[in-house]
Design a protein around this motif. Structure first.
Motif, PDB file in Angstrom:
ATOM      1  N   LEU A 105       9.333  78.989 -52.903  1.00 19.54           N
ATOM      2  CA  LEU A 105       9.950  80.280 -53.195  1.00 19.54           C
ATOM      3  C   LEU A 105       9.487  81.453 -52.320  1.00 19.54           C
ATOM      4  CD1 LEU A 105      12.258  80.976 -55.019  1.00 19.54           C
ATOM      5  CD2 LEU A 105      10.622  81.645 -56.784  1.00 19.54           C
ATOM      6  N   PRO A 106       8.163  81.606 -52.079  1.00 23.03           N
ATOM      7  CA  PRO A 106       7.740  82.739 -51.223  1.00 23.03           C
ATOM      8  C   PRO A 106       8.378  82.669 -49.828  1.00 23.03           C
ATOM      9  CG  PRO A 106       5.859  81.806 -52.343  1.00 23.03           C
ATOM     10  CD  PRO A 106       6.994  80.870 -52.582  1.00 23.03           C
ATOM     11  N   PHE A 108      11.269  81.374 -49.188  1.00 23.27           N
ATOM     12  CA  PHE A 108      12.688  81.737 -49.352  1.00 23.27           C
ATOM     13  C   PHE A 108      12.857  83.237 -49.139  1.00 23.27           C
ATOM     14  CE2 PHE A 108      15.843  83.384 -52.440  1.00 23.27           C
ATOM     15  CZ  PHE A 108      16.989  82.933 -51.802  1.00 23.27           C
ATOM     16  N   TYR A 109      11.917  84.013 -49.721  1.00 26.91           N
ATOM     17  CA  TYR A 109      12.028  85.462 -49.583  1.00 26.91           C
ATOM     18  C   TYR A 109      11.617  85.954 -48.200  1.00 26.91           C
ATOM     19  CZ  TYR A 109      13.233  85.637 -54.447  1.00 26.91           C
ATOM     20  OH  TYR A 109      13.895  85.461 -55.633  1.00 26.91           O
ATOM     21  N   ARG A 114      15.899  76.357 -45.211  1.00 28.12           N
ATOM     22  CA  ARG A 114      15.623  75.423 -46.293  1.00 28.12           C
ATOM     23  C   ARG A 114      14.786  74.207 -45.889  1.00 28.12           C
ATOM     24  NH1 ARG A 114      19.143  74.197 -50.273  1.00 28.12           N
ATOM     25  NH2 ARG A 114      20.694  75.375 -49.144  1.00 28.12           N
ATOM     26  N   ARG A 117      11.143  75.090 -45.015  1.00 27.04           N
ATOM     27  CA  ARG A 117      10.266  75.475 -46.116  1.00 27.04           C
ATOM     28  C   ARG A 117      10.004  74.293 -47.036  1.00 27.04           C
ATOM     29  NH1 ARG A 117      15.130  78.625 -48.115  1.00 27.04           N
ATOM     30  NH2 ARG A 117      15.644  77.498 -49.991  1.00 27.04           N
TER      31      ARG A 117
END
Lengths: 221, 421
Positions: A105-106, A108-109, A114, A117
């Protein structure tokens, strides 16, 4: 790394509550520090300010040379994302996401693609011995496993500091020891600055530097 | 982009029933909007079908009765138009506005074929009238210039009269060239028109000059029709009509400001008013539909508010690990748009299906109203333009529905959100 000068914080809920009454604190790169104090002493507020989750009324806070003051929510989010890793007592994993999705998630921001990560998240999970648990949801894991997922999530952005709020508070003594050993090892090998808030002297004893807070002031360093 | 939709799916999946129930209200709103607009279109199409049988840039003029005394003559005098009026209408007074002028004269008479006969109204016409009145010729030809100059005895009959004379099952095309007797004279059938179901006075057509001679009409005419150009607004049309009446009234020794000495039927302004009326009807239907949809939108907004409340803690986690306020509001507004658009589209498709069903059933029903054949709905469907407008409406609606919940979510400070449970 962390430079606090005369930090004051007052909460205004009905009647003013002066929580931090002039905190001066320096923490260097690579230190392994614990902040101790009774509940209501202001240690959590201090941690929130360090983590840019909360603002302060007066004084200055420099993080890695950057003055952290009067930031917009967007700037604060960007700083939190790139400089700080959080570990919470209650893990704070997102329940409907798998372990690997939580760790991702971190990134993603940060706008990391995709595939990239996912790869990185798997590496970190492997490092923490959770490779086989990557596709499991938090409620399928033990407390220790959940905290290790949270640690992986905190590490994945290569933060300068990791802030841990009672990281062992919800774990049994055996798992607590393992988590503390893990944090210590990360501090030694990766040279990550580590600040742990706790009221458990056993946990504090494993850190290199112990800061005691009482009634909004540092009483013992 | 895919990540965003994965997130939305994760959120919606956890609240299937709630989302579906709310979505139903949106579907219903759009369904109503589409059906209303479809039915409205059907109504308007049926109207224009029945009213649109003449050139819209034409006026018809006829004689009336004077309403005030003038020039020593009493009021209540009948005015009959004559050849002079045609000359004046064509003349320099209205140069640049009036294009073609055509007049009619007529009389009631009987068309006879052997032992069969049918009563009707023979109307002497110029060739230009066919275009002006949109006379629906189906076979043969209309009156031509040669008919006028040679005063030929030719006739254009409506199909219903043909059937009375030649039998129900007659092949219409085969009748062209046959002869019938009118006023004891042989007339040749040169054309057939579709009978006007709105009026059953059995109107049929012959050359203007022929009718005038046979029925000894002298200078008198029934009415005159002219096409025009250059009058764009209602004000311009009104001013023209006033001027026209003043000039024609004078020819008949009627007061220039006498409103009823002659009558004018202005198809251009009538059409303008009809367009205005249909515009108002369409707007009214949109407003009705949008208000119905509003209920659904409020529902979606409500659900999003509850979702935001439930997810406060999760949003706190996201904020702590680096989600900016924009990331959070994007998540909520997109979810709102996706829910609205998804269920809206279901409603839209169902609405269009309903319109098609309406078209297949009521769309072909011909109702008899006061002896007149009327189709109440014609092609009651909506076009691609309405579908696109409705899509745009859904996206706007979804954005509005998500806006306040999103603002609420971003306003909570991360530390409060983290402590919320």
């Amino acid at each position: 790394m962390i430079e606090l000068k005369d930090i004051n914080k007052t909460y205004n809920n009905g009647q003013p509550l002066h929580v931090l009454k002039g905190i001066d604190l320096n923490i260097e790169q690579g230190e392994f520090v614990s902040i101790m104090g009774a509940s209501g002493s202001g240690k959590s507020t201090l941690l929130n300010i360090l983590g840019i989750l909360d603002n302060y009324d007066s004084g200055t806070y420099h993080l890695n040379g950057t003055l952290i003051k009067n930031l917009t929510e967007k700037q604060a989010a960007a700083y939190r994302n790139r400089m700080i890793g959080f570990i919470f007592q209650s893990f704070n994993l997102i329940s409907f996401k798998t372990a690997v999705e939580n760790v991702e998630l971190p990134l993603f921001y940060q706008g990391v693609p995709r595939r990239k990560r996912h790869e990185l998240a798997m590496q970190y999970l492997e490092k923490l011995g959770l490779r086989d648990w990557a596709q499991h949801y938090p409620n399928e894991m033990s407390g220790g496993q959940k905290q290790r997922v949270a640690i992986a999530r905190a590490l994945i952005t290569h933060p300068q500091i990791i802030l841990a709020d009672e990281p062992t508070g919800a774990l049994d003594s055996k798992t607590s020891k393992e988590v503390m050993a893990l944090l210590k090892e990360l501090n030694r090998t990766e040279k990550i600055t580590m600040v742990i808030v706790t009221h458990d002297s056993g946990v504090a004893a494993q850190t290199d530097r112990r800061i005691h807070i009482s009634d909004g002031l540092i009483v013992n360093d | 982009m895919k990540d965003l939709f994965v997130e939305i799916w994760e959120s919606v999946r956890r609240n299937k029933l709630r989302t579906c129930l709310t979505g139903l209200a949106v579907s219903w709103g759009i369904f109503m909007l589409i059906v209303l607009l479809g039915a409205g279109n059907g109504l308007l199409n049926a109207f224009s079908e029945q009213g649109g049988t003449f050139a819209t840039n034409s006026m018809m003029v006829g004689g009336g009765w004077t309403s005030k005394p003038y020039d020593g003559l009493a009021q209540g005098r009948r005015i009959v138009l004559d050849d002079k009026d045609i000359e004046v209408t064509r003349g320099k007074n209205f140069k640049g506005i009036v294009d073609k002028v055509a007049s009619t004269v007529g009389a009631s008479d009987t068309v006879v074929l052997g032992t069969k006969h049918v009563r009707g109204y023979i109307e002497g016409n110029f060739p230009a009238r066919m275009e002006m009145e949109k006379i629906p010729l189906t076979h043969g030809r209309f009156i031509n210039d040669k008919d006028i100059t040679d005063q030929r005895k030719v006739v254009v009959l409506p199909d219903n009269m043909i059937r009375i004379l030649f039998g129900e099952k007659v092949d219409l095309a085969s009748v062209i060239g046959k002869r019938v007797k009118i006023n004891n004279l042989q007339f040749q059938i040169v054309g057939i028109v579709r009978a006007n179901e709105m009026q059953d006075n059995n109107l049929f057509y012959a050359p203007y000059t022929t009718v005038k001679t046979i029925y000894a009409k002298g200078k008198e005419i029934d009415d005159l029709t002219f096409t025009f150009h250059g009058l764009e607004t209602e004000e311009e049309n009104e001013a023209f009509e006033k001027n026209f009446k003043a000039i024609i009234n004078k020819l008949h020794r009627a007061a220039p400001d006498d409103e009823s000495a002659i009558w004018i039927w202005n198809r251009f302004t009538q059409n303008m008013q009809m367009n205005k009326a249909s515009g108002i009807l369409t707007i009214a239907l949109w407003v009705l539909g949008i208000f119905t949809l509003l209920g659904g939108i409020v529902g979606v907004s409500n659900i999003m508010l509850i979702t935001v409340k439930e997810r406060t803690h999760e949003f706190g986690i996201r904020k702590a690990i680096g989600a900016a306020p924009g990331d959070i509001s994007k998540l909520i507004i997109t979810e709102s748009i996706v829910i609205t658009a998804f269920f809206g589209y279901i409603g839209m498709v169902l609405g269009m299906v309903a319109c098609e069903i309406l078209d297949a059933t009521a769309g072909h029903n011909v109702t008899e109203v006061m002896g007149m054949q009327m189709q109440l709905l014609k092609n009651p469907t909506v076009g691609v333009d309405v579908a696109l407008e409705a899509t745009l409406l859904l996206i706007i609606a979804g954005t509005i529905a998500g806006f306040f919940p999103a603002r609420k979510a971003t306003k909570v400070r991360p530390i409060e959100a983290l402590n919320a449970n």
